[in-house]
Design a protein around this motif. Structure first.
Motif, PDB file in Angstrom:
ATOM      1  N   ARG A 162       0.829  -1.208   0.000  1.00 55.41           N
ATOM      2  CA  ARG A 162       0.000   0.000   0.000  1.00 55.41           C
ATOM      3  C   ARG A 162       0.863   1.258   0.000  1.00 55.41           C
ATOM      4  N   ALA A 163       1.938   1.238   0.780  1.00 52.49           N
ATOM      5  CA  ALA A 163       2.814   2.408   0.853  1.00 52.49           C
ATOM      6  C   ALA A 163       3.480   2.679  -0.492  1.00 52.49           C
ATOM      7  N   LEU A 164       3.999   1.642  -1.126  1.00 54.82           N
ATOM      8  CA  LEU A 164       4.683   1.826  -2.402  1.00 54.82           C
ATOM      9  C   LEU A 164       3.703   2.224  -3.500  1.00 54.82           C
ATOM     10  N   ASP A 165       2.498   1.668  -3.466  1.00 52.72           N
ATOM     11  CA  ASP A 165       1.467   2.073  -4.435  1.00 52.72           C
ATOM     12  C   ASP A 165       1.174   3.566  -4.300  1.00 52.72           C
ATOM     13  N   GLN A 166       0.993   4.013  -3.075  1.00 51.71           N
ATOM     14  CA  GLN A 166       0.654   5.419  -2.847  1.00 51.71           C
ATOM     15  C   GLN A 166       1.801   6.337  -3.253  1.00 51.71           C
ATOM     16  N   LEU A 167       3.025   5.955  -2.907  1.00 47.03           N
ATOM     17  CA  LEU A 167       4.175   6.786  -3.263  1.00 47.03           C
ATOM     18  C   LEU A 167       4.333   6.880  -4.775  1.00 47.03           C
ATOM     19  N   SER A 168       4.124   5.771  -5.463  1.00 45.40           N
ATOM     20  CA  SER A 168       4.215   5.780  -6.921  1.00 45.40           C
ATOM     21  C   SER A 168       3.139   6.671  -7.530  1.00 45.40           C
ATOM     22  N   GLN A 169       1.924   6.571  -7.006  1.00 43.92           N
ATOM     23  CA  GLN A 169       0.816   7.385  -7.510  1.00 43.92           C
ATOM     24  C   GLN A 169       1.048   8.874  -7.269  1.00 43.92           C
ATOM     25  N   LEU A 170       1.780   9.197  -6.207  1.00 37.84           N
ATOM     26  CA  LEU A 170       2.066  10.596  -5.877  1.00 37.84           C
ATOM     27  C   LEU A 170       3.342  11.103  -6.554  1.00 37.84           C
ATOM     28  N   ASN A 171       3.894  10.285  -7.458  1.00 35.71           N
ATOM     29  CA  ASN A 171       5.055  10.659  -8.267  1.00 35.71           C
ATOM     30  C   ASN A 171       6.365  10.766  -7.481  1.00 35.71           C
ATOM     31  N   PHE A 172       6.455  10.050  -6.366  1.00 36.83           N
ATOM     32  CA  PHE A 172       7.763   9.888  -5.745  1.00 36.83           C
ATOM     33  C   PHE A 172       8.566   8.912  -6.595  1.00 36.83           C
ATOM     34  N   ASN A 173       9.884   9.045  -6.541  1.00 38.27           N
ATOM     35  CA  ASN A 173      10.705   8.140  -7.354  1.00 38.27           C
ATOM     36  C   ASN A 173      11.796   7.420  -6.559  1.00 38.27           C
ATOM     37  N   THR A 174      11.857   7.659  -5.244  1.00 36.72           N
ATOM     38  CA  THR A 174      12.909   7.054  -4.427  1.00 36.72           C
ATOM     39  C   THR A 174      12.363   6.711  -3.046  1.00 36.72           C
ATOM     40  N   VAL A 175      12.731   5.542  -2.547  1.00 35.18           N
ATOM     41  CA  VAL A 175      12.401   5.187  -1.165  1.00 35.18           C
ATOM     42  C   VAL A 175      13.683   4.782  -0.445  1.00 35.18           C
ATOM     43  N   TYR A 176      13.709   5.088   0.849  1.00 31.79           N
ATOM     44  CA  TYR A 176      14.856   4.780   1.698  1.00 31.79           C
ATOM     45  C   TYR A 176      14.383   3.868   2.835  1.00 31.79           C
ATOM     46  N   PRO A 177      14.305   2.567   2.609  1.00 29.20           N
ATOM     47  CA  PRO A 177      13.829   1.664   3.667  1.00 29.20           C
ATOM     48  C   PRO A 177      14.924   1.388   4.698  1.00 29.20           C
ATOM     49  N   VAL A 178      14.535   1.365   5.951  1.00 29.03           N
ATOM     50  CA  VAL A 178      15.496   1.076   7.009  1.00 29.03           C
ATOM     51  C   VAL A 178      16.022  -0.351   6.863  1.00 29.03           C
ATOM     52  N   PHE A 179      17.347  -0.512   6.998  1.00 28.08           N
ATOM     53  CA  PHE A 179      17.898  -1.869   7.062  1.00 28.08           C
ATOM     54  C   PHE A 179      18.709  -2.075   8.337  1.00 28.08           C
ATOM     55  N   TRP A 180      18.889  -0.994   9.099  1.00 30.16           N
ATOM     56  CA  TRP A 180      19.589  -1.072  10.382  1.00 30.16           C
ATOM     57  C   TRP A 180      19.021   0.014  11.279  1.00 30.16           C
ATOM     58  N   ASN A 181      18.745  -0.347  12.514  1.00 32.57           N
ATOM     59  CA  ASN A 181      18.198   0.639  13.442  1.00 32.57           C
ATOM     60  C   ASN A 181      18.408   0.146  14.864  1.00 32.57           C
ATOM     61  N   ARG A 182      19.049   0.962  15.685  1.00 29.56           N
ATOM     62  CA  ARG A 182      19.195   0.703  17.117  1.00 29.56           C
ATOM     63  C   ARG A 182      19.771  -0.682  17.423  1.00 29.56           C
ATOM     64  N   GLY A 183      20.823  -1.015  16.706  1.00 24.45           N
ATOM     65  CA  GLY A 183      21.547  -2.237  17.027  1.00 24.45           C
ATOM     66  C   GLY A 183      21.002  -3.510  16.427  1.00 24.45           C
TER      67      GLY A 183
ATOM     68  N   ARG B  21      23.763 -11.919  12.866  1.00 22.64           N
ATOM     69  CA  ARG B  21      23.685 -13.140  13.675  1.00 22.64           C
ATOM     70  C   ARG B  21      25.042 -13.454  14.308  1.00 22.64           C
ATOM     71  N   ARG B  22      26.097 -13.291  13.539  1.00 24.78           N
ATOM     72  CA  ARG B  22      27.438 -13.582  14.042  1.00 24.78           C
ATOM     73  C   ARG B  22      27.827 -12.647  15.187  1.00 24.78           C
ATOM     74  N   VAL B  23      27.457 -11.387  15.074  1.00 27.56           N
ATOM     75  CA  VAL B  23      27.907 -10.389  16.044  1.00 27.56           C
ATOM     76  C   VAL B  23      26.947 -10.237  17.220  1.00 27.56           C
ATOM     77  N   THR B  24      25.647 -10.277  16.944  1.00 29.39           N
ATOM     78  CA  THR B  24      24.659 -10.010  17.996  1.00 29.39           C
ATOM     79  C   THR B  24      23.886 -11.247  18.438  1.00 29.39           C
ATOM     80  N   GLY B  25      23.940 -12.317  17.644  1.00 27.08           N
ATOM     81  CA  GLY B  25      23.160 -13.506  17.953  1.00 27.08           C
ATOM     82  C   GLY B  25      21.735 -13.441  17.430  1.00 27.08           C
ATOM     83  N   ARG B  26      21.389 -12.353  16.747  1.00 30.46           N
ATOM     84  CA  ARG B  26      20.030 -12.164  16.226  1.00 30.46           C
ATOM     85  C   ARG B  26      20.133 -11.765  14.760  1.00 30.46           C
ATOM     86  N   PHE B  27      19.415 -12.483  13.879  1.00 29.73           N
ATOM     87  CA  PHE B  27      19.642 -12.235  12.458  1.00 29.73           C
ATOM     88  C   PHE B  27      18.735 -11.164  11.864  1.00 29.73           C
TER      89      PHE B  27
END
Length: 221
Positions: A28-49, A59-65
């Motif tokens: 739903r989010a990507l559909d709406q952004l595309s319809q509103l003519n956005f052309n770039t998204v920045y999805p989080v891939f790391w946050n607060r450890g 997994r190797r460093v924190t034990g959680r993948f």
């Protein structure tokens, strides 16, 4: 600048947002952004450890993948891969975001496993690797929480030491992992890769300073 060169972007985060967690939220989010003519998204891939994609490095460093809540809701599914695939289908550039940079909660798996990676304020006085209790006692009381909920819960944040070679290797490994594993259009770094001026007086940085200054400790000013 042409329309094709112009960046019209939106960040997709797990903070105060349910996009990553509710059924159909990403679509739903990507559909709406595309319809509103956005052309770039920045999805989080790391946050607060923690990572927001299945990560062998994490997994190797924190034990959680990957993030526990994300993993539970999606049954281990790779949500970042889904965002990239669906984003590209809508002609959106997808640039994963290294959110919160070097900052992590003191109660995170990363900090619990690697207290020696944390940089501290001048008042800490530690010349050896601190314990978790030492870290908690040494933190400045006015360190900013990562969000309002963290503040209400009294969760303290710490900074990974950017001078520590193991921290550097960990960050580098995460970035290389994402770039190799996914068809991304770039990586965005967060402003929290900068270290607050109060920090830099941890055991490791003091050791380096002594090596470079004839055994002297950093001055009080």
């Amino acid at each position: 600048m042409t329309a094709s060169d112009e960046i019209r972007g939106v960040w997709i985060t797990n903070v105060n947002s349910g996009i990553l967690f509710v059924p159909g939220g990403v679509q739903r989010a990507l559909d709406q952004l595309s319809q509103l003519n956005f052309n770039t998204v920045y999805p989080v891939f790391w946050n607060r450890g923690t990572t927001f994609y299945p990560s062998a490095t994490a997994r190797r460093v924190t034990g959680r993948f990957q993030d526990s809540l994300l993993n539970l809701i999606h049954f281990g599914k790779d949500v970042l891969s889904d965002i990239i695939s669906q984003g590209h289908q809508r002609d959106l550039r997808v640039i994963p975001w290294f959110e919160y940079g070097l900052m992590a909660p003191i109660n995170s798996q990363l900090v619990q496993r690697h207290p020696e990676w944390i940089t501290l304020p001048q008042s800490s006085k530690f010349l050896a690797i601190p314990s978790l209790q030492d870290l908690n006692d040494a933190l400045l009381p006015n360190f900013p929480p990562s969000n309002k909920l963290s503040g209400w819960l009294g969760i303290k944040n710490v900074w990974l030491n950017p001078l520590h070679p193991q921290v550097q290797r960990f960050i580098e490994d995460l970035i290389i992992e994402v770039v190799i594993k996914y068809d991304v259009d770039g990586i965005q770094f967060d402003d929290n890769f900068g270290m607050p001026i109060e920090l830099g007086y941890d055991w490791y940085t003091r050791k380096i300073y002594k090596q470079e200054h004839e055994g002297k400790l950093p001055p009080n000013n």
